[in-house]
Scaffold this active site. Structure first.
Site, PDB file in Angstrom:
ATOM      1  CE1 TYR A  25      -4.234   1.543   0.092  1.00 33.20           C
ATOM      2  CE2 TYR A  25      -3.101   3.092   1.537  1.00 33.20           C
ATOM      3  CZ  TYR A  25      -4.178   2.761   0.739  1.00 33.20           C
ATOM      4  OH  TYR A  25      -5.199   3.660   0.589  1.00 33.20           O
ATOM      5  CD  GLU A  38      -2.238   5.876  -6.034  1.00 34.10           C
ATOM      6  OE1 GLU A  38      -2.790   6.925  -5.631  1.00 34.10           O
ATOM      7  OE2 GLU A  38      -2.621   4.736  -5.699  1.00 34.10           O
TER       8      GLU A  38
END
Length: 361
Positions: A285, A292
């Site tokens: 994660y 991103e």
């Protein structure tokens, strides 16, 4: 070599339907416990009052019992539960009136007949109250339809992200393809999966699933913003290697999440999958969030140069709000969203994989 056979100390108690025998032997090995002709035969190697030896005894019960005893071995003792054929209270355990010397009452579990009847009555009342409560809960006529929908949704998402993961892995590590064409080969399937993921927000809103709404919204809208706005609207971004890492981290996480939810719909829990579901996100994660962020940072100069999505305010302000400036603010929100979801997933991990209190029997 083991010495001659001896009788261990045995403590007993009863309820209307059951008999309890506690054999005082530790480190029991190879227990042989059978009931034949209403006689319990016991033989085992263990450590008792006479040290490590073979211990054995026989008990002929006062009334008929079921021929299949239940045995539970602990480090300090051995417990045997025997079911009576008829639910009633015995005046003694054995058919012979004189109690054997090795047999004694188990005062830790001992109840007289009135106490046992009270305990039995309380259990029956509890069972009746539970049935009354369950009867008050309205049955959902769409229960099976909802379950079928959730199974199909999680199955489709699992197949979609599996295709993405396998395709990317084969292309890069077996066929030797480059990072630069990831979006052009995988983009359509990622569009489909992430658009379909919007249903998870609806599922949470209408109470179809118990997932909290805020972490779901943060993850779905965060991913779709990166996919459709940052990557999908800029051709210059679609050929960058960071796209590979964004897609790869997203797909690996979902390979464990969707099968876990799919099996949960039918009441199946596979412990290795549960562990992966609540552990794999710890490295993946943050890495996905970092990928991103890198993609957004790389897109800022392009948005500044092209002026795409920039907002020009009319006179008298005559000010243009650059979309690249909004992206810089969004970066702060991105890491805040990662923190929110990280806390949520950590709490879930403690609930599913944290230490559990042992049940005392």
């Amino acid at each position: 070599m083991a010495g001659p056979s001896l009788r261990p100390h045995v403590h007993w108690a009863q309820r209307h339907r059951e008999l309890y025998l506690r054999v005082e032997l530790s480190d029991v090995q190879n227990p042989d416990i059978t009931i034949a002709d209403n006689v319990l035969h016991f033989k085992a190697q263990g450590h008792g009052a006479k040290g490590d030896n073979i211990y054995e005894f026989q008990i002929e019960f006062l009334e008929p019992v079921e021929p299949k005893p239940v045995c539970r071995v602990t480090q300090r003792q051995l417990n045997i539960t025997v079911q009576k054929k008829e639910s009633n209270w015995w005046e003694r355990l054995t058919k012979q009136e004189k109690r054997p010397l090795f047999l004694a009452p188990d005062f830790d579990r001992w109840l007289d007949e009135s106490d046992a009847e009270m305990e039995l009555k309380e259990k029956e009342e509890e069972k009746i109250n539970k049935m009354k409560i369950e009867s008050r809960v309205p049955k959902d006529p769409f229960k099976h339809l909802k379950k079928g929908y959730l199974i199909m949704y999680n199955l489709v998402q699992f197949l979609g992200f599996s295709w993405i993961f396998v395709n990317m892995t084969v292309r890069l590590f077996i066929l030797g393809k480059s990072f630069y064409d990831t979006f052009h080969t995988i983009g359509d399937m990622m569009y489909f999966c992430q658009t379909l993921a919007l249903m998870e927000i609806m599922n949470s809103l209408i109470g179809l699933v118990r997932s909290p709404l805020r972490p779901t919204v943060v993850q779905i809208f965060g991913r779709n913003f990166v996919l459709f706005v940052v990557l999908g609207s800029l051709e210059e971004m679609q050929s960058k290697p960071v796209v590979f890492f964004i897609f790869y981290f997203w797909s690996i996480i979902e390979l464990f999440r969707y099968p876990y939810y799919m099996l949960s719909c039918i009441g199946i829990e596979w412990k290795p999958l549960t562990w992966l579901r609540y552990t794999a996100w710890i490295p993946l994660y943050p890495l996905g969030g970092l990928a991103e962020a890198v993609g957004i940072v790389q897109s800022i100069p392009i948005f500044s140069e092209t002026g795409k999505f920039s907002l020009g305010l009319p006179n008298p302000l005559n000010v243009t709000i650059q979309f690249s400036f909004l992206l810089q603010i969004y970066l702060i929100g991105l890491f805040l969203g990662v923190y929110i979801n990280f806390c949520h997933l950590y709490k879930q991990r403690k609930q599913h994989l944290g230490p559990k209190k042992r049940k005392m029997k």
